[in-house]
Design a protein around this motif. Structure first.
Motif, PDB file in Angstrom:
ATOM      1  N   UNK A  34      -0.160 -24.884  34.659  1.00 31.29           N
ATOM      2  CA  UNK A  34      -1.906 -25.244  34.563  1.00 31.29           C
ATOM      3  C   UNK A  34      -2.212 -23.174  35.388  1.00 31.29           C
ATOM      4  N   UNK A  35      -3.660 -22.810  35.820  1.00 28.84           N
ATOM      5  CA  UNK A  35      -3.214 -21.221  36.700  1.00 28.84           C
ATOM      6  C   UNK A  35      -4.847 -21.484  36.412  1.00 28.84           C
ATOM      7  N   UNK A  36      -5.520 -21.355  37.881  1.00 29.39           N
ATOM      8  CA  UNK A  36      -7.039 -21.509  37.507  1.00 29.39           C
ATOM      9  C   UNK A  36      -7.706 -20.781  38.934  1.00 29.39           C
ATOM     10  N   UNK A  37      -8.082 -19.887  37.926  1.00 34.39           N
ATOM     11  CA  UNK A  37      -9.346 -18.534  38.493  1.00 34.39           C
ATOM     12  C   UNK A  37     -10.481 -20.187  39.029  1.00 34.39           C
ATOM     13  N   UNK A  38     -10.626 -19.937  40.239  1.00 33.66           N
ATOM     14  CA  UNK A  38     -12.327 -20.732  41.005  1.00 33.66           C
ATOM     15  C   UNK A  38     -12.943 -20.074  42.375  1.00 33.66           C
ATOM     16  N   UNK A  39     -13.546 -19.502  41.234  1.00 31.94           N
ATOM     17  CA  UNK A  39     -14.423 -17.910  41.606  1.00 31.94           C
ATOM     18  C   UNK A  39     -15.673 -18.701  42.198  1.00 31.94           C
ATOM     19  N   UNK A  40     -15.931 -20.410  42.490  1.00 32.84           N
ATOM     20  CA  UNK A  40     -17.545 -21.055  42.558  1.00 32.84           C
ATOM     21  C   UNK A  40     -16.752 -21.229  43.872  1.00 32.84           C
ATOM     22  N   UNK A  41     -17.731 -21.556  44.847  1.00 35.38           N
ATOM     23  CA  UNK A  41     -17.353 -21.290  46.902  1.00 35.38           C
ATOM     24  C   UNK A  41     -18.065 -23.337  46.294  1.00 35.38           C
ATOM     25  N   UNK A  92      -6.277 -10.361  37.282  1.00 35.45           N
ATOM     26  CA  UNK A  92      -7.469  -9.450  38.353  1.00 35.45           C
ATOM     27  C   UNK A  92      -8.863  -9.380  37.979  1.00 35.45           C
ATOM     28  N   UNK A  93      -9.360  -9.240  38.454  1.00 36.75           N
ATOM     29  CA  UNK A  93     -11.115  -8.949  37.372  1.00 36.75           C
ATOM     30  C   UNK A  93     -11.190  -7.523  36.262  1.00 36.75           C
ATOM     31  N   UNK A  94      -9.248  -7.171  36.332  1.00 37.35           N
ATOM     32  CA  UNK A  94      -9.469  -5.440  35.712  1.00 37.35           C
ATOM     33  C   UNK A  94      -8.134  -6.482  34.707  1.00 37.35           C
ATOM     34  N   UNK A  95      -7.640  -7.251  34.799  1.00 41.45           N
ATOM     35  CA  UNK A  95      -6.666  -7.614  33.568  1.00 41.45           C
ATOM     36  C   UNK A  95      -6.707  -9.611  34.309  1.00 41.45           C
ATOM     37  N   UNK A  96      -6.722  -9.903  32.718  1.00 45.31           N
ATOM     38  CA  UNK A  96      -7.376 -11.351  32.653  1.00 45.31           C
ATOM     39  C   UNK A  96      -8.317 -11.603  32.526  1.00 45.31           C
ATOM     40  N   UNK A  97      -8.392 -12.843  31.736  1.00 46.63           N
ATOM     41  CA  UNK A  97     -10.344 -13.879  31.726  1.00 46.63           C
ATOM     42  C   UNK A  97     -10.770 -13.496  32.831  1.00 46.63           C
ATOM     43  N   UNK A  98     -12.217 -13.382  32.167  1.00 48.14           N
ATOM     44  CA  UNK A  98     -12.659 -13.234  33.297  1.00 48.14           C
ATOM     45  C   UNK A  98     -13.376 -14.386  33.807  1.00 48.14           C
ATOM     46  N   UNK A  99     -13.593 -15.948  32.758  1.00 50.16           N
ATOM     47  CA  UNK A  99     -13.827 -16.419  33.017  1.00 50.16           C
ATOM     48  C   UNK A  99     -12.969 -17.766  33.925  1.00 50.16           C
ATOM     49  N   UNK A 100     -13.852 -17.971  35.537  1.00 47.92           N
ATOM     50  CA  UNK A 100     -13.726 -18.685  36.289  1.00 47.92           C
ATOM     51  C   UNK A 100     -13.128 -19.912  35.897  1.00 47.92           C
ATOM     52  N   UNK A 140      -4.688 -20.526  27.800  1.00 41.80           N
ATOM     53  CA  UNK A 140      -4.771 -21.473  26.712  1.00 41.80           C
ATOM     54  C   UNK A 140      -5.589 -22.252  27.312  1.00 41.80           C
ATOM     55  N   UNK A 141      -6.916 -22.915  25.993  1.00 40.29           N
ATOM     56  CA  UNK A 141      -7.969 -24.567  26.120  1.00 40.29           C
ATOM     57  C   UNK A 141      -7.804 -24.981  25.327  1.00 40.29           C
ATOM     58  N   UNK A 142      -7.332 -26.189  26.058  1.00 35.48           N
ATOM     59  CA  UNK A 142      -7.437 -27.694  24.571  1.00 35.48           C
ATOM     60  C   UNK A 142      -5.858 -26.834  23.992  1.00 35.48           C
ATOM     61  N   UNK A 143      -5.583 -26.568  23.894  1.00 40.69           N
ATOM     62  CA  UNK A 143      -4.613 -26.661  23.395  1.00 40.69           C
ATOM     63  C   UNK A 143      -4.310 -24.794  22.317  1.00 40.69           C
ATOM     64  N   UNK A 144      -5.610 -24.575  22.730  1.00 38.09           N
ATOM     65  CA  UNK A 144      -5.851 -23.018  21.765  1.00 38.09           C
ATOM     66  C   UNK A 144      -5.958 -21.584  22.400  1.00 38.09           C
ATOM     67  N   UNK A 145      -5.114 -20.354  22.217  1.00 37.53           N
ATOM     68  CA  UNK A 145      -5.229 -19.016  22.214  1.00 37.53           C
ATOM     69  C   UNK A 145      -6.339 -18.768  23.034  1.00 37.53           C
ATOM     70  N   UNK A 146      -7.103 -18.664  23.881  1.00 36.54           N
ATOM     71  CA  UNK A 146      -8.302 -17.659  24.546  1.00 36.54           C
ATOM     72  C   UNK A 146      -8.196 -16.349  24.771  1.00 36.54           C
ATOM     73  N   UNK A 147      -6.833 -15.925  24.408  1.00 31.81           N
ATOM     74  CA  UNK A 147      -6.589 -14.899  25.035  1.00 31.81           C
ATOM     75  C   UNK A 147      -5.170 -14.758  25.479  1.00 31.81           C
ATOM     76  N   UNK A 150      -4.851 -22.176  42.945  1.00 29.34           N
ATOM     77  CA  UNK A 150      -6.619 -21.836  42.741  1.00 29.34           C
ATOM     78  C   UNK A 150      -6.071 -20.247  43.787  1.00 29.34           C
ATOM     79  N   UNK A 151      -6.991 -19.545  42.974  1.00 32.02           N
ATOM     80  CA  UNK A 151      -7.271 -18.639  43.508  1.00 32.02           C
ATOM     81  C   UNK A 151      -8.963 -17.865  43.028  1.00 32.02           C
ATOM     82  N   UNK A 152      -9.313 -17.256  43.782  1.00 30.72           N
ATOM     83  CA  UNK A 152     -10.558 -16.339  43.493  1.00 30.72           C
ATOM     84  C   UNK A 152     -10.799 -15.054  43.852  1.00 30.72           C
ATOM     85  N   UNK A 153     -11.116 -14.552  41.935  1.00 28.45           N
ATOM     86  CA  UNK A 153     -12.604 -13.375  42.115  1.00 28.45           C
ATOM     87  C   UNK A 153     -12.787 -13.019  43.256  1.00 28.45           C
ATOM     88  N   UNK A 154     -13.250 -14.149  44.334  1.00 22.29           N
ATOM     89  CA  UNK A 154     -14.214 -13.480  45.253  1.00 22.29           C
ATOM     90  C   UNK A 154     -13.991 -13.704  47.012  1.00 22.29           C
TER      91      UNK A 154
END
Length: 599
Positions: free
Chosen positions: A546-553, A518-526, A495-502, A463-467
């Motif tokens: 599986x690719x995770x954005x975890x921006x919650x400390x 990044x914050x300028x390219x890709x989904x904003x949701x963590x 994709x979330x639950x086999x449905x494309x969100x972006x 995982x990585x974080x925007x923070x």
């Protein structure tokens, strides 16, 4: 001699019981006169030498009376036997109905709306007439009127052409005829009935019924394939003045055997006017026909129910075109790709008109795998109904076997011939890009001791974080082969639950590509996404990541350190003395935390 006076004449013979008195008929010249017999000369009168006696009663021009009776003798040859006629018959043809078949003793018609030719032949043999020429006299039986006389040739077996004028130019009537023969000296044969009836009245068909055929709604043409049984035809002439039986005519317009005509004498109930006939299913070859009728004389039937078009078709239909289309039925010819239910379209064009009310079916199959399609409708009008549109009944996924599928088709043509065939092929390419390498790299400034520029301490598939600097991560893609449709671009699906969100386009360099989230390219949701790669058709790869954005400390409630020496709120650790240093967090995280010890 004075023609105002006439002599008398008797002939006699020992062979007859009494003299025969002849009657003066006329003066042929000034010296010659003619006598005739006032009574019939019997056929039993024997020929031989007869005496004659001319009595007085004549005068010459000077007025001298013939007072002397003149006697003499002469030899008489009598022709008193009537002709004997054998085997009289009428032979005719109706070319348009029976072709070159000789019709013996059939009724005749020379009407305009009747079969040709307008002539028949009266044939017979005879003897008993002597002095030529011989003459045939034809009489109409209804009033015993002579309608025609003409000289014939006494050749023993005699053929006499009978045409319209030979029967007295009859009109729209029914009549029978007789004939007699005579020679030049007055011998007349007995009357013989011609074995024929002239019929100039056309039948009128009031109703036509044909069973075991299919007639489309609001149409007149019947279609027959024989599967339901014989072709049963019934005509009603209940309102017709004609009283004779009918002939069923199935006239070819364009059939496999040429413009053939099939004719059958029908079973007739003259009381009800119903004529019926059953034609065996194997009798009539495939082709286009008119069903009509005529009477036995060849008069074509009239009336509103006279002509019925018929198409005989005993061959199952086939498919001449099978292709993918858009939703309007326009052919694309593209492979079948991933698609939700009802979004993949396919059309079949049949080699002939199909029965509009019998929906065809389609599935495409390879091995044990089958993709079902449902019938949408006819792309052509109901009167043509030869091109059908289908759509898929279930989702077409990238898990299906890839490659060539065969079209399995059922249907029914308009004549009722069923089909159940495998025909035509189509490619299924729902697999999407094939990946040989698929991973993420990231850097965490909060945990790494080396700098980002050093390229050290890079994390793989973490995982990585925007923070956390550099607030981005990179996905590296390597394909095993060139993708379908567009060899330059692929699309990255989050994709979330086999449905494309972006989704985001990614440019290939050869078979490789990268994408930086990044914050300028890709989904904003963590959150954690399933990443798949799609080609230009929207087909997704089987491979995923599986690719995770975890921006919650993380929230640490307490830390317990073991393995060192605790003193004044600090932990002292000596590697020579302490074997390990352990920590325990009481906070819950989805993955193991990383511990950074700063000096």
């Amino acid at each position: 001699m004075n023609s105002a006076f006439s002599p008398s004449l008797q002939i006699a013979s020992d062979a007859i019981p009494a003299p025969i008195q002849l009657q003066f008929s006329s003066w042929i010249s000034s010296t010659t006169c003619r006598f005739t017999n006032p009574q019939a000369i019997a056929a039993s009168l024997p020929p031989g030498t007869y005496s004659y006696l001319i009595s007085s009663g004549s005068k010459d021009l000077a007025g001298n009376l013939n007072i002397a009776t003149t006697a003499g003798s002469f030899t008489v040859e009598l022709f008193t036997l009537a002709p004997v006629i054998t085997a009289p018959r009428i032979t005719s043809r109706q070319l348009e109905i029976w072709s070159n078949k000789d019709l013996v003793d059939y009724p005749l018609s020379f009407a305009t709306n009747s079969a040709s030719p307008d002539v028949a032949t009266l044939s017979f043999t005879y003897n008993g007439l002597y002095q030529t020429p011989h003459t045939i006299h034809i009489y109409r039986n209804s009033d015993n009127s002579k309608v025609a006389s003409f000289v014939i040739s006494p050749d023993g077996a005699t053929s006499v052409p009978i045409n319209h004028s030979a029967l007295g130019n009859p009109g729209a009537i029914m009549a029978s005829y007789s004939f007699v023969l005579s020679d030049s000296i007055g011998n007349v044969g007995a009357s013989y009935s011609i074995p024929i009836t002239y019929d100039g009245i056309a039948p009128v068909i009031s109703t036509t019924s044909i069973s075991n055929i299919f007639i489309p709604p609001a149409e007149a043409t019947g279609y027959y394939n024989g599967s339901l049984g014989s072709l049963n035809v019934s005509f009603s002439t209940a309102a017709s003045t004609a009283t004779d039986s009918l002939v069923l005519i199935i006239a070819g317009i364009a059939s496999a055997t040429g413009n053939a005509t099939y004719s059958y004498e029908m079973s007739t109930n003259l009381t009800t006017g119903v004529n019926t006939y059953s034609v065996a299913s194997a009798t009539i070859p495939d082709g286009t026909y008119w069903i009509t009728s005529a009477d036995r004389a060849g008069n074509y039937a009239a009336g509103i129910a006279t002509l019925t078009p018929l198409i005989v078709d005993k061959v199952s239909p086939d498919v001449v075109l099978a292709t993918t289309t858009n939703n309007l039925g326009a052919a694309t010819g593209l492979p079948i790709v991933s698609s939700p239910a009802g979004q993949s379209y396919f059309k079949l064009q049949f080699g002939e008109r199909m029965r509009a009310t019998a929906s065809p079916t389609l599935s495409i199959a390879t091995g044990a795998t089958e993709i079902g399609y449902s019938f949408v409708g006819w792309l052509t009008t109901v009167s043509a109904s030869d091109t059908a549109l289908f759509k898929n009944t279930a989702t077409i996924t990238n898990a299906l076997p890839q490659g060539t599928y065969v079209c399995k088709v059922t249907g029914m043509d308009i004549a009722g011939n069923s089909m159940n065939i495998s025909t035509g092929t189509v490619d299924v390419r729902s697999r999407g890009p094939v990946l040989s390498s698929f991973y993420t790299t990231s850097y965490q400034a909060t945990t790494a001791s080396a700098t980002l520029a050093s390229g050290l301490e890079m994390l793989t598939n973490q995982p990585f974080s925007f923070n956390v600097d550099p607030k981005a991560a990179t996905l590296s893609i390597q394909l095993a082969q060139i993708p379908d449709d567009n060899p330059v671009n692929i699309w990255l699906h989050f994709m979330l639950d086999n449905t494309t969100t972006a989704s985001y386009p990614v440019t290939l360099v050869g078979l490789n590509a990268t994408f930086t989230w990044s914050t300028s390219n890709g989904p904003a949701s963590d959150t954690s996404y399933t990443i798949r790669v799609a080609d230009a058709n929207g087909d997704l790869s089987l491979e995923s990541l599986a690719w995770r954005n975890d921006s919650v400390a993380p929230l640490v409630q307490s830390v317990v350190v073991t393995g060192g020496e605790l003193a004044t709120g600090s932990v002292y650790f000596n590697p020579a003395r302490h074997r390990y240093l352990g920590t325990r967090f009481t906070a819950v995280e989805s993955e193991a935390p990383r511990l950074r010890i700063r000096g």
